[in-house]
Design an enzyme around this catalytic site. Structure first.
Site: not given
Ligand code: TRP
Length: 333
Positions: A109, A196, A199
């Site tokens: 992240k 995968k 969003k």
């Protein structure tokens, strides 16, 4: 009955990958376990966010999960049980700093933020995110946590934290949680079937679980079938993903017939795509109807969640009474 806990972040959309990978499984687990399902709004504060949007997304997630069949009695919002933050503090003091620095999600992240902006703000909350997750799990003495592979490391940390707390205070207080791996379909992006469904890749990479029929059909129609990197004689990931979707939608008869065609070399991709689009629309339309019903009486759904959160909070308060006693804090008046 054994306890199960899981959490989901309130993001701006719920896609069919989330549904087949997690939510559908939650609905099934409800009959076998004493379930706690949590919309983790505190976790969503760890990345840059907008307050109005967070509140809106939190309510939306509650509505979507309810429309999918999650029993509102098992569903609550994390910040409506502020004991989660209190327990996270206590657990923060039980976990070695070095162990948290090894969490790969923090690195991923952080990289994500720095890709967009090299001076991006990275919060301490993002660093200690997995400790808050441990608090979610340990709070209700969960025996099992349904998780995907990406959360395995966080669950391992939760187990270590529980063990450390227990051994530090010489008391088998916290349940050591186990992962619950269920065989859930892995859905890939229709626009890039090497990745995968997600969003964060952008709009064409995911199919909204409450999407308009037209859009869903269009997305399937334009799904990539030949990625150009498939070895001869093997099924491409794009085609495999379409078959996986049919299986996920329980359209097994069609799946098998089309698979025979594929093996015989007579499969038309247009026929496969039409079958997938029909199957998805068959899944999505009833969910959309259910959502419309819930939206017709928003106040009722919101009141229900306030109620269930208050009820679940009683369990959390009991845990905190015991934890405060064990950890050397004063009793609350
Ligand atoms: N970190 C999880 C995710 O991103 C969400 C989560 C928060 C969670 N608390 C949890 C999952 C407790 C399982 C149990 O998917």
């Amino acid at each position: 009955m054994k306890n199960v806990l899981s959490g989901i972040q309130p993001t701006g959309d719920l896609h069919i990958g989330n549904y087949f990978g997690a939510v559908q499984n939650w609905v099934r687990l409800q009959s076998e376990y004493n379930c706690f399902f949590c919309v983790v709004d505190y976790h969503s504060m760890t990345m840059p966010y907008n307050p109005e949007k967070l509140r809106e997304n939190t309510w939306n997630m509650v509505f979507w999960l309810t429309a999918c069949g999650v029993n509102p009695e098992h569903l609550f919002v994390q910040s409506l049980v502020p004991e989660h933050a209190e327990l996270a503090w206590v657990l923060n003091c039980m976990v070695p700093y070095g162990e948290v620095t090894r969490m790969t999600q923090f690195k991923d992240k952080t990289d994500q933020l720095h890709e967009k902006d090299k001076d991006a703000f990275v919060s301490l909350g993002l660093f200690t995110y997995p400790v808050l997750q441990a608090a979610d799990i340990l709070m209700y003495h969960a025996h099992y946590v349904p998780v995907g592979k990406d959360q395995e490391q966080h669950l391992e940390l939760s187990r270590n934290i529980a063990q450390r707390f227990n051994s530090q205070f010489g008391k088998e207080y916290f349940q050591i949680p186990e992962p619950l791996f269920t065989d859930t379909p892995k859905i890939l992006s229709p626009a890039d079937p090497n990745r995968k469904m997600s969003k964060s890749l952008g709009e064409k990479h995911y199919i909204n679980l409450f999407g308009e029929e037209d859009r869903v059909r269009k997305q399937i129609k334009s799904a990539v079938t030949d990625t150009g990197d498939t070895p001869a004689g093997e099924m491409s990931t794009g085609v495999a993903n379409l078959f996986e979707l049919l299986r996920a939608c329980n359209s097994m008869e069609l799946h098998d017939t089309l698979m025979d065609d594929y093996k015989a070399g007579t499969l038309k991709y247009s026929a496969l795509k039409e079958a997938v689009a029909d199957a998805l629309v068959g899944l999505i339309n009833p969910l959309r109807e259910r959502l419309a019903e819930l939206n017709a009486d928003k106040r009722k759904v919101k009141a229900q969640i306030q109620e269930s959160s208050a009820e679940i909070r009683k369990t959390a308060q009991q845990t905190l009474r015991e934890v405060r006693e064990i950890a050397g804090l004063l009793p609350l008046k």
